[in-house]
Design a protein around this motif. Structure first.
Motif, PDB file in Angstrom:
ATOM      1  N   GLU A 155       0.837  -1.212   0.000  1.00 20.11           N
ATOM      2  CA  GLU A 155       0.000   0.000   0.000  1.00 20.11           C
ATOM      3  C   GLU A 155       0.866   1.255   0.000  1.00 20.11           C
ATOM      4  OE1 GLU A 155      -3.987  -1.693   2.289  1.00 20.11           O
ATOM      5  OE2 GLU A 155      -2.657  -0.331   3.371  1.00 20.11           O
ATOM      6  N   GLN A 188       2.125   2.597  -3.306  1.00 17.95           N
ATOM      7  CA  GLN A 188       1.172   3.152  -4.274  1.00 17.95           C
ATOM      8  C   GLN A 188       1.201   4.681  -4.245  1.00 17.95           C
ATOM      9  OE1 GLN A 188      -0.074   0.838  -6.163  1.00 17.95           O
ATOM     10  NE2 GLN A 188       0.719  -0.756  -4.789  1.00 17.95           N
ATOM     11  N   LEU A 233      -6.936   1.820   0.337  1.00 19.61           N
ATOM     12  CA  LEU A 233      -7.063   1.220  -0.990  1.00 19.61           C
ATOM     13  C   LEU A 233      -8.163   0.167  -0.970  1.00 19.61           C
ATOM     14  CD1 LEU A 233      -3.295   0.748  -1.811  1.00 19.61           C
ATOM     15  CD2 LEU A 233      -4.824   2.480  -2.674  1.00 19.61           C
ATOM     16  N   ARG A 235      -3.149  -4.180  -9.838  1.00 21.21           N
ATOM     17  CA  ARG A 235      -2.168  -3.093  -9.896  1.00 21.21           C
ATOM     18  C   ARG A 235      -0.853  -3.597 -10.462  1.00 21.21           C
ATOM     19  NH1 ARG A 235      -3.037   1.687  -6.697  1.00 21.21           N
ATOM     20  NH2 ARG A 235      -5.252   1.710  -6.315  1.00 21.21           N
ATOM     21  N   ASP A 238       2.557  -3.956 -10.503  1.00 21.33           N
ATOM     22  CA  ASP A 238       3.738  -3.752  -9.675  1.00 21.33           C
ATOM     23  C   ASP A 238       4.359  -5.128  -9.493  1.00 21.33           C
ATOM     24  OD1 ASP A 238       4.455  -1.789  -6.784  1.00 21.33           O
ATOM     25  OD2 ASP A 238       5.534  -3.527  -7.529  1.00 21.33           O
TER      26      ASP A 238
END
Ligand SMILES: Cc1ncc(COP(=O)(O)O)c(C=O)c1O
Length: 428
Positions: free
Chosen positions: A271, A274, A415, A424, A426
């Motif tokens: 988190e 982000q 989130l 996402r 990543d």
């Protein structure tokens, strides 16, 4: 076996705690609301697994998947703070500090940290803490005029006492900490340098506070304050200390790591990587500055005159009350914070002349500068009417109404726990 058993008593207590959190304004600088995803990982099956050792080198079988979780936590943590080595097993911030001491110090060695009454932490050498009992502890305070770190004084003390380790970091300090300067002083006197960023780790993660990692031999942190992960600790170090550090934690200090918490740390770091997390931390600082200004306008003195981070301490003496009276009255009106010594406080630590205020939790609820100022006014109403039960009840109602507008679970900075989270892009 126990599927039909209902522990009504315990779950009633949890439900009431949940309600308390929803209905109160939390200004405790060291607290936050972990996201639902973090809490889901904390409550997961990972709690069932014994995994003494480290990924790939465990003393138990069946560790394939907990290894996966710990490796994710390590890699994300290293990426977040640009660290050479990360150990994510410390159960708490205090244990993270203990691990560093035990990895490179011997009992009786001299350590030098910030005095508790100036804003430091117990584990930085407080006499009745293990750190003050096992080691010869020397403390530095703040400059009596500026109430800020005084590097000339720190340098002088370091030259006088030649500590084996210098510790930077604080629990109640509202200004930027110059970690580079600390490192230079440590180098000058041949000391190792530990930076404890427990309070500011979330700000460091997004570049809103200088990162100690390039300068320090060791960096410790909690994961549950501004960083907004699960309750726990981490230690970062230079590669050359990696083995000593890992050994100090296991087998030196603890057996099985809390794998459910390590899994949740991995989520917390994810988190924090982000882009929204930076927006969140920017708002944390804006809210702290807006609230500090509002208190100043209401006639309170802010220790150091203001804040660069997520917290500040107010001197409440101008309203003819003590920190303790303020804390108790505010709690009864639904505003939770803690009393705190101001530097060179004439009152005892149990009473104090100040209260510490932090904005990570209200910002997680989605509150902005307008609400931060409103909260300062509500707190002021309480402090100037601390003996008036009717007034306190009235404020409590206003606090509840404000909280209703900003529910903990539906705020913009948590989130979403949806497929979007998994999609996402990543690699970590
Ligand atoms: C600077 C600092 N270091 C260490 C700790 C200890 O963390 P824990 O409470 O997880 O042991 C704290 C906690 O408040 C802290 O503020």
């Amino acid at each position: 076996m126990f599927t039909k058993l209902k522990d009504e008593k315990l779950f009633a207590v949890i439900a009431r705690e949940e309600q308390r959190q929803e209905q109160e304004i939390n200004l405790i600088a060291s607290e936050n609301y972990a996201s639902q995803v973090v809490r889901t990982a904390t409550a997961s099956v990972m709690t069932n697994k014994y995994a003494e050792g480290y990924p790939g080198k465990r003393y138990y079988s069946g560790c394939t998947f907990v290894d996966g979780a710990e490796n994710l936590a390590i890699e994300r943590c290293k990426k977040l703070f640009n660290a050479e080595h990360a150990n994510v097993q410390a159960h708490s911030g205090s244990q993270a500090n203990m691990a560093v001491y035990f990895s490179v110090l011997q009992p009786g060695d001299t350590i030098m940290g910030m005095d508790l009454s100036a804003g430091g932490h117990l584990t930085h050498g407080y006499p009745i803490n293990f750190s003050g009992k096992l080691f010869n502890s020397v403390s530095y305070a703040v400059n009596p005029e500026t109430e800020q770190l005084d590097f000339d004084e720190i340098q002088k003390l370091a030259e006088q006492h030649k500590p084996k380790m210098i510790i930077a970091g604080a629990s109640a300090y509202s200004r930027i900490i110059d970690f580079q300067r600390f490192a230079e002083i440590a180098q000058n006197v041949g000391a190792l340098f530990l930076a404890d960023m427990a309070h500011i780790a979330g700000l460091v993660a997004v570049g809103l506070h200088p990162n100690p990692t390039p300068y320090a031999d060791f960096v410790t942190s909690t994961t549950h304050k501004t960083l907004r992960g699960p309750r726990g600790g981490i230690v970062l170090s230079k590669e050359k200390f990696a083995q000593q550090l890992d050994k100090a934690i296991m087998p030196g200090m603890q057996g099985g790591p809390l794998m459910h918490v390590i899994a949740a740390k991995a989520v917390g770091f994810y988190e924090a990587l982000q882009p929204e997390f930076k927006t969140y931390q920017q708002q944390v600082i804006k809210n702290a500055q807006a609230m500090a200004q509002a208190f100043t306008d209401l006639g309170y003195r802010i220790v150091t005159g203001g804040t660069d981070n997520h917290q500040f301490t107010i001197d409440v003496r101008s309203k003819k009350i003590t920190g303790r009276t303020a804390e108790v009255a505010l709690a009864s009106a639904g505003i939770t914070l803690n009393r705190n010594c101001i530097p060179f406080d004439p009152e005892k630590p149990w009473i104090t002349s100040g209260v510490r205020i932090g904005t990570p939790a209200i910002t997680t609820r989605g509150m902005k500068e307008k609400q931060a100022k409103e909260i300062a006014h509500l707190a002021h109403e309480v402090m100037i009417n601390h003996a008036d039960e009717t007034k306190l009840k009235l404020v409590k109602e206003q606090v509840k109404q404000l909280c209703k507008l900003y529910p903990i679970e539906q705020n913009e900075f948590v989130l979403p726990f949806t497929s979007d989270f998994n999609q996402r892009q990543d690699s970590l």
